[in-house]
Design a protein around this motif. Structure first.
Motif, mmCIF file in Angstrom:
data_model
loop_
_atom_site.group_PDB
_atom_site.id
_atom_site.type_symbol
_atom_site.label_atom_id
_atom_site.label_comp_id
_atom_site.label_asym_id
_atom_site.label_seq_id
_atom_site.Cartn_x
_atom_site.Cartn_y
_atom_site.Cartn_z
ATOM 1 N N UNK A 577 -5.391 5.055 -7.496
ATOM 2 C CA UNK A 577 -5.157 5.104 -6.041
ATOM 3 C C UNK A 577 -3.772 5.721 -5.844
ATOM 4 N N UNK A 580 -3.028 6.206 -1.306
ATOM 5 C CA UNK A 580 -4.097 6.125 -0.316
ATOM 6 C C UNK A 580 -4.334 4.661 0.065
ATOM 7 N N UNK A 582 -6.083 1.138 0.507
ATOM 8 C CA UNK A 582 -6.883 0.470 -0.535
ATOM 9 C C UNK A 582 -8.357 0.384 -0.178
ATOM 10 N N UNK A 596 -6.382 -4.514 -3.564
ATOM 11 C CA UNK A 596 -4.988 -4.222 -3.312
ATOM 12 C C UNK A 596 -4.161 -4.029 -4.565
#
Lengths: 696, 96
Positions: A577, A580, A582, A596
């Motif tokens: 990630x 961006x 979650x 998260x």
């Protein structure tokens, strides 16, 4: 009795004071004074005999009179002098002294006989009269000098209305010498309008009351053709007993003031007219400015045109119509406006779409404005309307002006009057022409923009995958909603493609930037990512290499993304990630959570990226999305995430349903500022557990 | 040098913020801080400005710091992993 003794007795008895002085003796002493002398002076005869009669003199005595007496005595001539003398008690009196020399036989003077009279009363009376005369002379000369010098005209008339006195100023005003006034009546001296002066004088004589502030206007001989103005007031003049004895008048020349007033009121009138014109110009400028504001406030053309048309009613027009045509000249859009919106709507409803009123068609063809004086109703009434309906509109004048844009006429703007009685005039036509250029500009801009937007959307659509891979055990659903017109579009994307080993790659991303350039970059990114993914080294490696490449991009490149690889058989989902938002997970029971795990920074900064792994249990769904789904202006991001969780909760079976739910719950059409991309992935679950066998 | 952006940093105001930081950088200041404490709204255009500024300042040997209280506004930065890239402080006197 002898004559002498008779004389003697007469002298003693007489009321007149009588003295004799002996001039042969030094200092001319008195040798005789009669009883009347005593009575007059208060001095005892016996006390004064032997003294010169100067004892009668005092501080107020005129030395000249005394000299006269002395000279007379010396020269032996009789004299008569009135002199101020003082009695024994100090009181003063006027003494008329007549001195007569007496000569002896030889002719030499021996004695002086004096006869004294107390003439105080007479002298005082005379003095009083003299003083009165002097005062009167003084007053009169003061009055005369005032009359002569004061700049107002003063005139006096007797009770017959004849001039008795006129000062120089009035004579100059009348243009007649002073003496030619006296004894004459007003109408014998003045003529024309000025004879009203005589009427005012008569009024004062008749009523005994003043006549004040009368304007008199007329011409005088030495300024023919020019009107002069005077302000006159007339007063009764009374004697001390209150009887009217004459009439006086004060005459001021006010020609200059009257002219100044007239000039001032002319100037005021000119100023008023100028102000009215300035206000009209100001209003017009305000209208043009507000028009621009309204026309450029939004790219929603219908709303802008409607608001613009509203600005123009009821002034300057009762009806406003805007007709737009497309590139082929066919009617594209019509806006009709009146102060009464319902009435406008009703009229608009009667028109068939595609109808172009004849006056509009004429102006479109000629490209020239027209002022409609004959049958202006043609502008607004639909063809086939009854004569009655046309009359009811009550149009009496209209202007139709073309909307010019880049050398073409793209429509017309029309103003018409019905309720307002004044017909439209040249000022209104020129206003309409100015407004037309602004409307045309706004319409053209919007069209160009819309075209650009269409191109961008088309391009973007072209860059997105045209079909989703089908993978066993996995259900995929995707939604893409472009941002509204008026917002540049660009960088959201999603991707899903197969990897070797029956795995599937999933991407959601957002290139920072909202222009066509961003859309192109996005396309590059997507292609590159696919290439790196095929190398099979895992998400962290893929994204790190992508970052390195982006860092070399000339123009500074930034994107956020989630890139993950899913193994359907096990549900293992390994992902990176990069900056961006979650992903969100909905498990088989419908519980939701935000995934998260610690992100790495957005792509384009040269960071090293790491990856996480989670397991997508059977029946659970993971949702990847872009910020357009959850971000709202003025709101914390957590609030948006909460909304997302709430909307997602419980939707366990159908990714399509989940997508629909999320979009309807979260996207806000009114606020649609941003693109939204949404990718949901569900790992199919086992068949629902068999119901437990019934208990024995 | 602390830059204070407007209360809302979005596509209409972000370019000005960018220009301000650029000016500082080109006039020789390479340690720039942006005071985010009064910002009530920002979107990806703000992120773009901050990231761009960060890149350019780091290349020049400097850094971009953001003054931001811990809490909801900081959250978006954290969600995006920007806390690993930018220097965050909670007060101006914490700046070096």
């Amino acid at each position: 009795m002898g004559l002498l003794s008779l004389l003697d007795r007469a002298v003693v008895a007489t009321a007149r004071s009588f003295t004799i002085a002996d001039v042969r003796l030094p200092d001319h002493p008195l040798v005789y004074a009669n009883p009347a002398f005593e009575r007059m002076t208060g001095y005892r005869r016996k006390a004064v005999l032997g003294s010169n009669c100067r004892f009668l003199q005092g501080p107020g005595t005129d030395p000249t009179a005394v000299d006269e007496m002395r000279d007379a005595i010396r020269s032996g001539t009789p004299c008569s002098v009135t002199v101020l003398n003082y009695r024994a008690d100090g009181s003063a009196f006027w003494n008329e002294v007549s001195l007569s020399p007496i000569a002896g036989a030889d002719g030499a003077m021996t004695h002086v006989v004096g006869v004294q009279d107390d003439v105080t009363a007479r002298v005082l009376a005379e003095l009083g009269r003299e003083q009165a005369h002097a005062q009167e002379r003084e007053t009169r000369s003061l009055l005369e000098s005032v009359l002569a010098t004061v700049p107002v005209g003063l005139g006096f008339w007797d009770l017959d209305g004849r001039f008795t006195s006129v000062n120089r100023a009035l004579a100059e005003i009348n243009g007649v010498p002073i003496e030619d006034h006296l004894g004459r009546r007003v109408d014998q001296v003045l003529d024309g309008d000025l004879t009203q002066v005589g009427d005012h004088v008569q009024t004062v004589i008749a009523t005994g009351r003043p006549v004040l502030d009368q304007w008199v206007t007329g011409e005088v001989d030495d300024c023919p053709g020019e009107l002069q103005h005077w302000l006159t007031s007339y007063y009764p003049v009374r004697d001390p007993d209150g009887a009217l004895v004459s009439v006086g008048a004060v005459v001021s020349v006010v020609t200059a003031q009257r002219r100044a007033e007239a000039d001032r009121s002319d100037a005021l009138e000119r100023e008023r007219r100028a102000r009215v014109a300035a206000e009209a110009a100001h209003e017009r400028l305000g209208l043009l400015t507000r028009s621009m504001e309204v026309l450029t406030a939004s790219l929603d053309l219908d709303a802008s045109l409607a608001r613009f048309a509203d600005l123009l009613v009821p002034r300057p027009a009762d009806w406003v119509a805007i007709h737009l045509v497309d590139d082929d000249g066919r009617a594209a859009r019509a806006v009709l406006c009146h102060r009464d919106h319902e009435r406008a709507d009703r009229l608009a409803a009667l028109h068939r779409p595609g109808d172009l009123p004849q006056p509009v068609a004429d102006v479109l063809a000629s490209g020239r404005p027209r002022l409609l004086t004959k049958e202006p109703e043609d502008l607004l009434t639909p063809s086939g309307a009854s004569a009655g309906a046309r009359r009811d509109l009550g149009l009496h004048s209209a202007v139709v002006v073309p909307l010019p844009a880049r050398g073409r006429t793209i429509g017309t703007l029309s103003l018409a009057r019905a309720e307002t009685p004044e017909p439209l005039g040249p000022d209104d036509l020129s206003l309409a022409l100015e407004l037309a250029t602004r409307v045309a500009l706004a319409v053209d801009n919007q069209r160009l923009y819309a075209r650009d937007h269409e191109v961008a959307v088309t391009l973007q659509q072209a860059l997105l995958p045209d079909h989703l891979p089908e993978v066993d055990g996995i259900e995929l659903c995707v939604r893409y909603v472009a941002g509204a017109v008026g917002v540049d579009v660009g960088g959201d994307w999603y991707d899903a493609f197969p990897l070797d080993g029956d795995r599937i790659a999933l991407t959601i991303g957002d290139v920072v930037g909202h222009d066509l350039e961003a859309a192109v970059k996005m396309g590059e990114l997507r292609t590159t990512l696919r290439a790196y993914a095929a190398d099979g080294r895992g998400p962290a490696d893929v994204v790190t290499r992508l970052d390195h490449l982006a860092g070399q991009h000339r123009q500074g490149f930034l994107a956020t993304l989630v890139y993950g690889e899913l193994e359907p058989a096990t549900g293992r989902f390994t992902y990176t990630r990069a900056g961006h938002l979650p992903p969100v997970m909905i498990d088989a029971e419908g519980d939701v959570r935000v995934v998260d795990d610690r992100p790495s920074p957005p792509v384009g900064l040269g960071s090293r990226h790491h990856q996480h792994t989670l397991v997508l249990a059977p029946g659970s769904t993971i949702a990847l999305y872009t910020d357009g789904l959850v971000e709202r202006r003025g709101e914390d991001i957590d609030r948006g995430l909460e909304r997302l969780l709430q909307a997602a909760a419980g939707t366990t079976d159908d990714p399509e349903l989940l997508c629909d739910r999320l979009l309807s719950a979260l996207s806000n059409p009114a606020e649609m500022a941003d693109d939204i991309a949404l990718l949901t992935v569900r790992r199919q679950g086992p068949a629902p557990p068999a119901p437990p066998p019934s208990a024995p | 040098m602390v830059v204070v952006p407007p209360g809302e940093v979005d596509p209409s105001t972000a370019p000005e913020l960018r220009a301000t930081i650029d000016e500082l950088r080109t006039s020789g200041t390479d340690h720039v801080a942006v005071d985010w404490r009064a910002v009530t709204f920002f979107d990806s255009s703000a992120i773009g400005v901050l990231m761009g500024a960060h890149q350019e300042l780091s290349e020049a040997g400097g850094r971009l710091a953001v003054v931001c209280a811990a809490g909801s506004r900081r959250r978006l930065f954290d969600l995006m992993g920007l806390d690993q890239v930018l220097t965050f402080v909670t007060a101006v006197d914490e700046l070096d």
